[in-house]
Design a protein around this motif. Structure first.
Motif, PDB file in Angstrom:
ATOM      1  N   MET A   1      49.516  34.475  87.323  1.00  0.00           N
ATOM      2  CA  MET A   1      49.147  33.328  86.511  1.00  0.00           C
ATOM      3  C   MET A   1      48.947  33.767  85.058  1.00  0.00           C
ATOM      4  SD  MET A   1      45.951  30.823  87.112  1.00  0.00           S
ATOM      5  CE  MET A   1      45.058  30.309  85.696  1.00  0.00           C
ATOM      6  N   THR A   2      49.534  33.054  84.132  1.00  0.00           N
ATOM      7  CA  THR A   2      49.359  33.375  82.719  1.00  0.00           C
ATOM      8  C   THR A   2      48.347  32.417  82.108  1.00  0.00           C
ATOM      9  OG1 THR A   2      51.182  31.963  82.055  1.00  0.00           O
ATOM     10  CG2 THR A   2      51.706  34.268  82.481  1.00  0.00           C
ATOM     11  N   GLN A   3      47.690  32.910  81.066  1.00  0.00           N
ATOM     12  CA  GLN A   3      46.713  32.073  80.379  1.00  0.00           C
ATOM     13  C   GLN A   3      46.710  32.398  78.893  1.00  0.00           C
ATOM     14  OE1 GLN A   3      42.624  32.934  81.465  1.00  0.00           O
ATOM     15  NE2 GLN A   3      43.167  35.000  82.105  1.00  0.00           N
ATOM     16  N   TRP A   4      46.320  31.411  78.102  1.00  0.00           N
ATOM     17  CA  TRP A   4      46.172  31.599  76.657  1.00  0.00           C
ATOM     18  C   TRP A   4      44.726  31.983  76.372  1.00  0.00           C
ATOM     19  CZ3 TRP A   4      50.125  31.841  73.359  1.00  0.00           C
ATOM     20  CH2 TRP A   4      51.348  31.290  73.754  1.00  0.00           C
ATOM     21  N   ILE A   5      44.555  33.072  75.645  1.00  0.00           N
ATOM     22  CA  ILE A   5      43.224  33.591  75.306  1.00  0.00           C
ATOM     23  C   ILE A   5      42.995  33.394  73.807  1.00  0.00           C
ATOM     24  CG2 ILE A   5      41.756  35.647  75.259  1.00  0.00           C
ATOM     25  CD1 ILE A   5      42.502  34.737  78.083  1.00  0.00           C
ATOM     26  N   ASP A   6      41.850  32.831  73.461  1.00  0.00           N
ATOM     27  CA  ASP A   6      41.458  32.680  72.054  1.00  0.00           C
ATOM     28  C   ASP A   6      41.051  34.055  71.546  1.00  0.00           C
ATOM     29  OD1 ASP A   6      40.260  32.117  69.597  1.00  0.00           O
ATOM     30  OD2 ASP A   6      39.151  30.394  70.348  1.00  0.00           O
ATOM     31  N   ALA A   7      41.855  34.608  70.645  1.00  0.00           N
ATOM     32  CA  ALA A   7      41.649  35.985  70.200  1.00  0.00           C
ATOM     33  C   ALA A   7      40.850  36.103  68.909  1.00  0.00           C
ATOM     34  CB  ALA A   7      42.997  36.679  70.026  1.00  0.00           C
TER      35      ALA A   7
END
Length: 104
Positions: A1-7
């Motif tokens: 599963m891929t996810q967008w991380i607030d960097a």
């Protein structure tokens, strides 16, 4: 599963610079290109496992601080010895003044 991380915030990184971003057990390098685009790669050099955040950014190249190997941070391509293994790159999006990276 891929996810967008607030960097980070877009203004956390000066143009032609980078920052280190740690998430879980992984370290990433996030770059702010001269054209305003953002990019992300693995945060450590493939040659000696050194953090790239201490390196020098010139145009679209990151130079490792230990042995001066170079990578094109847009593609991860190894550009100058002693590095010969490409960096892993990650999709990036800029939304609402924040930089997000997509990780597995």
């Amino acid at each position: 599963m891929t996810q967008w991380i607030d960097a980070c915030a877009t203004d956390d990184i000066d143009a032609e610079d980078l920052i280190r971003f740690d998430h879980g057990a992984a370290t990433y390098a996030i770059y702010h290109a001269p054209d305003g685009q953002f990019y992300a790669t693995a945060g450590k050099c493939t040659h000696e496992d050194v953090h790239l955040a201490d390196g020098l950014v010139m145009d679209h190249v990151i130079e490792c601080p230990k042995h001066n190997g170079q990578f094109d941070y847009r593609t991860g391509e190894a550009k100058r010895a002693p590095v010969c293994v490409n960096l892993k790159t990650y999709p990036v999006k800029d939304e609402g003044g924040r930089v997000f990276i997509q990780v597995a």
